[in-house]
Design an enzyme around this catalytic site. Structure first.
Site, PDB file in Angstrom:
ATOM      1  N   GLU A 190     -13.184  26.410  17.740  1.00 53.71           N
ATOM      2  CA  GLU A 190     -12.980  26.720  16.331  1.00 53.71           C
ATOM      3  C   GLU A 190     -14.300  26.764  15.575  1.00 53.71           C
ATOM      4  OE1 GLU A 190     -11.474  24.328  18.193  1.00 53.71           O
ATOM      5  OE2 GLU A 190      -9.709  23.560  17.156  1.00 53.71           O
ATOM      6  N   CYS A 225      -8.626  19.406  15.897  1.00 52.01           N
ATOM      7  CA  CYS A 225      -8.904  17.979  15.718  1.00 52.01           C
ATOM      8  C   CYS A 225      -9.455  17.753  14.308  1.00 52.01           C
ATOM      9  CB  CYS A 225      -9.919  17.517  16.770  1.00 52.01           C
ATOM     10  SG  CYS A 225     -11.574  18.190  16.514  1.00 52.01           S
ATOM     11  N   HIS A 234     -16.749  22.912  19.568  1.00 51.70           N
ATOM     12  CA  HIS A 234     -15.368  23.279  19.859  1.00 51.70           C
ATOM     13  C   HIS A 234     -15.215  24.757  19.550  1.00 51.70           C
ATOM     14  CE1 HIS A 234     -13.579  18.965  19.378  1.00 51.70           C
ATOM     15  NE2 HIS A 234     -14.609  19.007  20.209  1.00 51.70           N
ATOM     16  N   CYS A 278     -12.791  19.694  13.505  1.00 49.17           N
ATOM     17  CA  CYS A 278     -12.545  21.119  13.277  1.00 49.17           C
ATOM     18  C   CYS A 278     -11.836  21.344  11.944  1.00 49.17           C
ATOM     19  CB  CYS A 278     -11.746  21.714  14.426  1.00 49.17           C
ATOM     20  SG  CYS A 278     -12.706  21.755  15.955  1.00 49.17           S
TER      21      CYS A 278
END
Length: 166
Positions: free
Chosen positions: A62, A90, A60, A93
């Site tokens: 992040e 999420c 992701h 993360c």
């Protein structure tokens, strides 16, 4: 915490940078999410979503931006750093944010299905963590939502309804 005009101005500037990374993800066929890690007015790391391209579900925006930032400072901790991300993080993360000791998260749009900083959960308020993260939401939210909506609209037109491969 009360924010001065300068903080909001900086938040918008860095979120615009994250939106550029999100557009890059979209251009590659990835869900358009971008992230930038900033400390003391300097970018330490920035990235866009790339789990499809890397064949890695953890990539992701992040996590990729934090990995880059940690490599840049040669430390797995980023005290005093702010993460700017175009979509609410999420659970995966959030775990990385905690372990990296990110001080502040600024996100643009809420993620109603899986967001954990207000949408589904508010993990930053849980008392059992030994680190606290300040959260600011809504910076450039309309731009982020429009980018996401355009991406998924085009994807549905091209591929039909989204299906998850088995």
């Amino acid at each position: 915490m009360e924010h001065t005009g300068l903080v909001i101005e900086d938040d918008v500037r860095w979120m615009q940078r994250a939106l550029l990374r999100a557009q890059e993800a979209s251009d590659r066929g990835e869900v358009p999410v971008g992230a930038v890690v900033v400390r003391d007015g300097q970018i330490l790391g920035e990235a866009s979503n790339c789990p499809i391209q890397t064949h890695d579900p953890s990539m992701h925006a992040e996590i990729a931006a934090i990995r880059e930032a940690c490599a840049a400072v040669a430390n797995y901790r980023l005290p005093g750093a702010t993460l700017y991300v175009t979509l609410e993080p999420c659970t995966a993360c959030f775990g990385v944010l905690m372990h990296a000791r990110i001080a502040r998260v600024v996100f643009a749009a809420r993620e109603p299905r899986a967001g954990v900083l207000g949408s589904q959960l508010a993990l930053q308020t849980a008392s059992f963590y030994n680190h606290k993260i300040e959260v600011t939401e809504g910076i450039c939210a309309d731009q982020s939502r429009q980018l996401l909506q355009a991406f998924f609209r085009a994807r549905r037109e091209r591929l039909g309804p989204l299906s998850v491969p088995e």
